[in-house]
Motif scaffolding. Structure first.
Motif, PDB file in Angstrom:
ATOM      1  N   UNK A  11      91.274  26.499  92.106  1.00 46.27           N
ATOM      2  CA  UNK A  11      90.159  26.662  93.055  1.00 46.27           C
ATOM      3  C   UNK A  11      90.262  28.009  93.792  1.00 46.27           C
ATOM      4  N   UNK A  12      91.459  28.357  94.201  1.00 47.04           N
ATOM      5  CA  UNK A  12      91.672  29.625  94.890  1.00 47.04           C
ATOM      6  C   UNK A  12      91.352  30.799  93.968  1.00 47.04           C
ATOM      7  N   UNK A  13      91.802  30.716  92.735  1.00 46.50           N
ATOM      8  CA  UNK A  13      91.547  31.784  91.754  1.00 46.50           C
ATOM      9  C   UNK A  13      90.049  31.955  91.513  1.00 46.50           C
ATOM     10  N   UNK A  14      89.327  30.852  91.438  1.00 47.66           N
ATOM     11  CA  UNK A  14      87.871  30.918  91.260  1.00 47.66           C
ATOM     12  C   UNK A  14      87.211  31.600  92.443  1.00 47.66           C
ATOM     13  N   UNK A  15      87.672  31.288  93.647  1.00 50.62           N
ATOM     14  CA  UNK A  15      87.086  31.871  94.859  1.00 50.62           C
ATOM     15  C   UNK A  15      87.193  33.388  94.871  1.00 50.62           C
ATOM     16  N   UNK A  16      88.313  33.907  94.394  1.00 49.77           N
ATOM     17  CA  UNK A  16      88.488  35.360  94.419  1.00 49.77           C
ATOM     18  C   UNK A  16      88.252  35.997  93.044  1.00 49.77           C
ATOM     19  N   UNK A  17      87.851  35.187  92.085  1.00 52.03           N
ATOM     20  CA  UNK A  17      87.528  35.646  90.730  1.00 52.03           C
ATOM     21  C   UNK A  17      88.669  36.431  90.085  1.00 52.03           C
ATOM     22  N   UNK A  18      89.857  35.865  90.196  1.00 50.31           N
ATOM     23  CA  UNK A  18      91.035  36.467  89.565  1.00 50.31           C
ATOM     24  C   UNK A  18      91.940  35.322  89.122  1.00 50.31           C
ATOM     25  N   UNK A  19      92.181  35.221  87.833  1.00 55.77           N
ATOM     26  CA  UNK A  19      92.770  34.015  87.268  1.00 55.77           C
ATOM     27  C   UNK A  19      94.161  34.257  86.670  1.00 55.77           C
ATOM     28  N   UNK A  20      95.139  33.459  87.088  1.00 58.32           N
ATOM     29  CA  UNK A  20      96.505  33.606  86.569  1.00 58.32           C
ATOM     30  C   UNK A  20      96.679  32.891  85.233  1.00 58.32           C
ATOM     31  N   UNK A  72     104.909  27.552  85.882  1.00 56.34           N
ATOM     32  CA  UNK A  72     105.174  28.986  85.824  1.00 56.34           C
ATOM     33  C   UNK A  72     103.851  29.719  85.939  1.00 56.34           C
ATOM     34  N   UNK A  73     103.799  30.664  86.851  1.00 56.87           N
ATOM     35  CA  UNK A  73     102.597  31.458  87.086  1.00 56.87           C
ATOM     36  C   UNK A  73     102.859  32.902  86.706  1.00 56.87           C
ATOM     37  N   UNK A  74     101.925  33.502  85.989  1.00 56.35           N
ATOM     38  CA  UNK A  74     101.985  34.922  85.659  1.00 56.35           C
ATOM     39  C   UNK A  74     100.692  35.568  86.123  1.00 56.35           C
ATOM     40  N   UNK A  75     100.816  36.602  86.942  1.00 56.91           N
ATOM     41  CA  UNK A  75      99.660  37.301  87.488  1.00 56.91           C
ATOM     42  C   UNK A  75      99.603  38.709  86.927  1.00 56.91           C
ATOM     43  N   UNK A  76      98.449  39.069  86.377  1.00 57.40           N
ATOM     44  CA  UNK A  76      98.237  40.398  85.839  1.00 57.40           C
ATOM     45  C   UNK A  76      96.743  40.666  85.807  1.00 57.40           C
ATOM     46  N   UNK A  77      96.374  41.901  85.991  1.00 54.56           N
ATOM     47  CA  UNK A  77      94.963  42.290  85.876  1.00 54.56           C
ATOM     48  C   UNK A  77      94.750  42.740  84.436  1.00 54.56           C
ATOM     49  N   UNK A  78      94.345  41.815  83.606  1.00 53.18           N
ATOM     50  CA  UNK A  78      94.226  42.069  82.167  1.00 53.18           C
ATOM     51  C   UNK A  78      93.254  43.208  81.865  1.00 53.18           C
ATOM     52  N   UNK A  79      92.231  43.367  82.720  1.00 54.58           N
ATOM     53  CA  UNK A  79      91.228  44.405  82.463  1.00 54.58           C
ATOM     54  C   UNK A  79      91.799  45.817  82.586  1.00 54.58           C
ATOM     55  N   UNK A  80      92.904  45.981  83.330  1.00 56.79           N
ATOM     56  CA  UNK A  80      93.528  47.300  83.452  1.00 56.79           C
ATOM     57  C   UNK A  80      94.925  47.330  82.827  1.00 56.79           C
ATOM     58  N   UNK A  81      95.370  46.201  82.317  1.00 59.90           N
ATOM     59  CA  UNK A  81      96.655  46.145  81.636  1.00 59.90           C
ATOM     60  C   UNK A  81      97.861  46.259  82.543  1.00 59.90           C
ATOM     61  N   UNK A  86     105.614  37.220  88.191  1.00 56.32           N
ATOM     62  CA  UNK A  86     105.878  35.857  87.751  1.00 56.32           C
ATOM     63  C   UNK A  86     106.663  35.079  88.799  1.00 56.32           C
ATOM     64  N   UNK A  87     106.464  33.766  88.742  1.00 58.02           N
ATOM     65  CA  UNK A  87     107.190  32.863  89.638  1.00 58.02           C
ATOM     66  C   UNK A  87     107.214  31.495  88.979  1.00 58.02           C
ATOM     67  N   UNK A  88     108.358  30.819  89.057  1.00 54.94           N
ATOM     68  CA  UNK A  88     108.500  29.473  88.513  1.00 54.94           C
ATOM     69  C   UNK A  88     108.792  28.519  89.669  1.00 54.94           C
ATOM     70  N   UNK A  89     108.084  27.388  89.672  1.00 58.39           N
ATOM     71  CA  UNK A  89     108.176  26.412  90.749  1.00 58.39           C
ATOM     72  C   UNK A  89     108.506  25.044  90.201  1.00 58.39           C
ATOM     73  N   UNK A  90     109.057  24.207  91.063  1.00 60.21           N
ATOM     74  CA  UNK A  90     109.320  22.821  90.688  1.00 60.21           C
ATOM     75  C   UNK A  90     108.763  21.909  91.777  1.00 60.21           C
ATOM     76  N   UNK A  91     108.208  20.783  91.341  1.00 61.69           N
ATOM     77  CA  UNK A  91     107.625  19.795  92.249  1.00 61.69           C
ATOM     78  C   UNK A  91     108.323  18.461  92.055  1.00 61.69           C
ATOM     79  N   UNK A  92     108.136  17.564  92.990  1.00 56.81           N
ATOM     80  CA  UNK A  92     108.809  16.265  92.951  1.00 56.81           C
ATOM     81  C   UNK A  92     108.319  15.391  91.798  1.00 56.81           C
TER      82      UNK A  92
END
Length: 85
Positions: free
Chosen positions: A31-40, A50-59, A11-17
């Motif tokens: 767009x990047x997630x679609x290119x590599x077929x892995x979606x956060x 806030x972004x959370x990355x996990x491979x749901x298919x393997x838990x 996980x990572x939390x970011x702030x923008x202007x």
């Protein structure tokens, strides 16, 4: 600040202007997630993303998550994001 491991995800939390900058960043991530077929899981709250990355298919976290995290790191810099946690 590095990505944090929380249970079965990174996980990572970011702030923008502005809200629009946050949305533009999320669009780049999508767009990047679609290119590599892995979606956060993405939570947008005004200027914060806030972004959370996990491979749901393997838990859990796999190399796909680390690959996507690296690509997102580049997008953060390009889009003026600030890591807050």
């Amino acid at each position: 600040t590095a990505w944090r491991r929380e249970g079965d995800h990174l996980t990572r939390c970011l702030e923008f202007a502005s809200f629009m900058q946050a949305i533009e960043f999320v669009n780049h991530v999508a767009r990047t997630a679609e290119e590599i077929e892995h979606h956060p899981d993405i939570l947008i709250s005004w200027r914060r993303v806030t972004l959370n990355l996990s491979s749901h298919d393997v838990g859990g976290i796999t190399n796909r998550d680390f690959t996507l995290a690296g690509k997102i790191d580049g997008l953060i810099i390009q889009n003026g994001g600030r890591v807050i946690s």
